[in-house]
Design an enzyme around this catalytic site. Structure first.
Site, short mmCIF file in Angstrom:
data_model
loop_
_atom_site.label_atom_id
_atom_site.label_comp_id
_atom_site.label_asym_id
_atom_site.label_seq_id
_atom_site.Cartn_x
_atom_site.Cartn_y
_atom_site.Cartn_z
N HIS A 65 -2.85 -8.48 -4.87
CA HIS A 65 -2.08 -7.62 -3.98
C HIS A 65 -2.69 -7.66 -2.58
O HIS A 65 -3.90 -7.48 -2.42
CB HIS A 65 -2.09 -6.19 -4.51
N SER B 19 -6.25 -5.03 -5.36
CA SER B 19 -5.89 -4.97 -3.95
C SER B 19 -7.02 -5.54 -3.10
O SER B 19 -8.11 -4.97 -3.02
CB SER B 19 -5.63 -3.52 -3.54
N HIS C 139 2.48 -6.80 0.52
CA HIS C 139 3.09 -5.49 0.76
C HIS C 139 3.06 -5.22 2.26
O HIS C 139 2.01 -4.97 2.83
CB HIS C 139 2.30 -4.44 -0.02
N MET D 170 -0.94 -4.13 7.30
CA MET D 170 -0.75 -2.91 8.07
C MET D 170 -0.78 -3.25 9.57
O MET D 170 -1.53 -4.12 10.00
CB MET D 170 -1.85 -1.91 7.76
N MET E 223 4.54 4.29 -3.94
CA MET E 223 3.26 4.69 -3.38
C MET E 223 2.84 6.02 -3.99
O MET E 223 3.59 6.99 -3.97
CB MET E 223 3.36 4.82 -1.86
N ASP F 150 -2.30 -6.05 1.23
CA ASP F 150 -1.73 -5.00 2.06
C ASP F 150 -1.76 -5.42 3.53
O ASP F 150 -2.82 -5.72 4.08
CB ASP F 150 -2.53 -3.70 1.91
N ASP G 268 1.03 2.05 -6.59
CA ASP G 268 0.01 1.66 -5.62
C ASP G 268 -0.62 2.91 -5.01
O ASP G 268 0.05 3.65 -4.29
CB ASP G 268 0.67 0.80 -4.53
N MET H 280 3.42 -3.04 5.17
CA MET H 280 3.45 -1.66 5.67
C MET H 280 3.49 -1.73 7.19
O MET H 280 2.53 -1.38 7.89
CB MET H 280 2.23 -0.89 5.16
#
Length: 223
Positions: free
Chosen positions: A35, A10, A68, A39, A139, A37, A182, A70
């Site tokens: 990966h 990540s 991903h 946000m 998650m 993330d 994750d 979020m």
């Protein structure tokens, strides 16, 4: 003996001041996926990166870039992240009003769609879309911050999803579906998650906060 899962470092935990170097080390060290993330400070209590950083990542790696989201209203940004280089794009079931349509749009735009679930969201929330996704992201922490402790009940959830997918295969499903886990992955929880039925492990602090990234990844792969 349980075979090791695929490993997805990540990049949220990487040193962004030398991100290209960090990516090179984990890629040469045997990472399977990168990966990313994303946000927004609304869906989760943190803000991370946008399409421009994904574009920069895409330019320096041959690995699949797994994004991903979020974020609230993910439909507004699907095209931007896929154009920036996302090979796989996962959205949260909790953030999508019309999940089928969102997943179909990801596929239409040329990426592999995934659906993510928060720890308290039951697997029943995604039963109707399993035919439409490449992966399910479970998650194992509440999303928003790196370095959290693995939620133990996640192991039962992984095992239940693995059973669901085995039933799906027995009924003639044509495409395999991957379970990605994750949150809170370390050498102990990595082994437990793989034994429960995970295929892909996302690890941040367990890799990028260690003195030797390659050695850290090797420890995560130990059966």
């Amino acid at each position: 003996m349980t075979m090791p899962c695929f490993l997805a470092p990540s990049l949220l935990s990487a040193n962004f001041g030398k991100l290209a170097d960090e990516i090179r080390v984990v890629e040469e060290g045997g990472a399977d996926v990168l990966h990313v993330d994303v946000m927004d400070g609304h869906f989760v209590p943190n803000i991370s990166i946008g399409p421009l950083v994904v574009e920069a990542i895409r330019k320096v790696t041959r690995l699949p870039v797994d994004v991903h989201l979020m974020i609230e209203e993910p439909d507004r940004y699907l095209a931007d992240f896929i154009a920036a280089g996302a090979d796989r794009l996962s959205v949260h079931v909790e953030a999508c009003t019309h999940l089928n349509r969102t997943l179909a749009e990801i596929r239409r735009l040329g990426a592999q769609p995934g659906v993510a679930l928060n720890p308290s969201t039951p697997l029943s929330a995604i039963e109707e879309v399993l035919e439409e996704v490449f992966q399910v992201v479970l998650m194992s922490v509440n999303p928003g911050f790196g370095g959290q402790k693995f939620i133990p009940s996640s192991l039962k959830k992984i095992a239940r999803l693995r059973w669901m997918l085995e039933q799906r295969q027995a009924q003639g499903a044509k495409e395999p579906l991957w379970i990605q886990v994750d949150g809170g992955i370390n050498s102990e929880t990595a082994r437990q998650a793989c034994q429960a039925g995970a295929d892909i492990l996302v690890a941040g602090h367990a890799i990028f906060r260690q003195p030797d990234y390659v050695q850290a990844m090797a420890q995560l792969r130990q059966p």
